[in-house]
Scaffold this motif. Structure first.
Motif, short mmCIF file in Angstrom:
data_model
loop_
_atom_site.label_atom_id
_atom_site.label_comp_id
_atom_site.label_asym_id
_atom_site.label_seq_id
_atom_site.Cartn_x
_atom_site.Cartn_y
_atom_site.Cartn_z
N SER A 123 34.20 4.15 48.66
CA SER A 123 34.91 3.07 47.95
C SER A 123 34.37 2.91 46.54
CB SER A 123 34.83 1.75 48.73
OG SER A 123 33.50 1.31 48.85
N LEU A 148 36.71 3.13 43.24
CA LEU A 148 36.73 2.04 42.27
C LEU A 148 36.40 2.53 40.87
CD1 LEU A 148 36.97 -0.99 41.64
CD2 LEU A 148 34.53 -1.18 42.18
N ALA A 151 39.48 -8.55 45.27
CA ALA A 151 38.89 -7.98 46.48
C ALA A 151 39.99 -7.38 47.37
CB ALA A 151 38.11 -9.05 47.24
N MET A 201 40.98 -4.12 46.09
CA MET A 201 39.94 -3.13 46.42
C MET A 201 40.14 -2.63 47.85
SD MET A 201 37.32 -1.46 45.35
CE MET A 201 36.89 -0.10 46.44
N LEU A 260 33.55 -3.64 49.88
CA LEU A 260 33.57 -4.56 48.74
C LEU A 260 32.26 -4.61 47.97
CD1 LEU A 260 35.61 -7.49 50.31
CD2 LEU A 260 36.38 -5.82 48.61
N TRP A 315 32.75 -3.35 44.49
CA TRP A 315 33.59 -4.29 43.76
C TRP A 315 32.75 -5.47 43.28
CZ3 TRP A 315 34.85 -9.40 45.04
CH2 TRP A 315 35.84 -9.98 44.24
N ARG A 316 31.87 -5.99 44.13
CA ARG A 316 30.99 -7.09 43.74
C ARG A 316 30.04 -6.66 42.63
NH1 ARG A 316 27.36 -9.01 46.82
NH2 ARG A 316 27.29 -7.44 48.44
N GLN A 327 31.94 -6.52 39.34
CA GLN A 327 32.20 -7.85 38.79
C GLN A 327 30.95 -8.43 38.11
OE1 GLN A 327 35.30 -9.03 38.57
NE2 GLN A 327 35.97 -7.21 39.65
#
Length: 150
Positions: free
Chosen positions: A72, A76, A93, A96, A113, A116-117, A120
């Motif tokens: 992932s 991303l 999210a 994602m 995730l 993704w976190r 951010q």
């Protein structure tokens, strides 16, 4: 598609895991962040090079962990490269999870995730340019350097 464990390892997921997009460190990073999933120990580090007009010129990741967290992250990084800072921050999210593909259990969603976190947080975490001169390119961990101690 059923939510079985077999679906998690779809071909595109394995492709990103086995041949990740931009895996490694980015020496010219302007922004970076790293985080760990305390439940499983997965770690993701994201390096970004932002242009003066707020575009993500380059994005790289590194880390260790399960197939889901690493694949992932690759997906991303490939998705956000070339996007504006606003576009990266607006990426949700849910988007994602949709990008990843296979339906995941709540615990496995945390794996997906993680990158993704980290992204951010990375967009708000400039690499300290003024510190680089003091420590000859060595990593800076936010505390005092040995020179500050003496």
């Amino acid at each position: 598609m059923s939510g079985s464990e077999q679906d998690i390892y779809e071909e595109h997921v394995l492709d990103h895991y086995e041949d990740p997009y931009h895996r490694g460190a980015l020496a010219t990073a302007t922004h970076a962040h790293e985080a760990k999933n305390p439940l499983c120990g997965d770690v993701i580090h994201v390096d970004l090079k932002l242009s003066d007009d707020g575009k993500i010129e380059e994005a790289w990741f590194d880390g260790e962990g399960c197939v889901i967290s690493q694949a992932s992250a690759s997906m991303l990084i490939e998705k956000i490269e070339g996007k504006t800072l606003e576009e990266a921050q607006a990426f949700t999210a849910q988007e994602m999870l949709d990008l990843f593909g296979p339906k995941l259990t709540p615990n496995r969603q945390k794996c997906c995730l993680l990158s993704w976190r980290v992204l951010q947080s990375a967009v708000h975490s400039p690499v300290g340019d003024d510190d680089d001169d003091d420590n000859d390119g060595a990593p800076h961990f936010g505390g005092p350097t040995l020179g500050d101690e003496s």
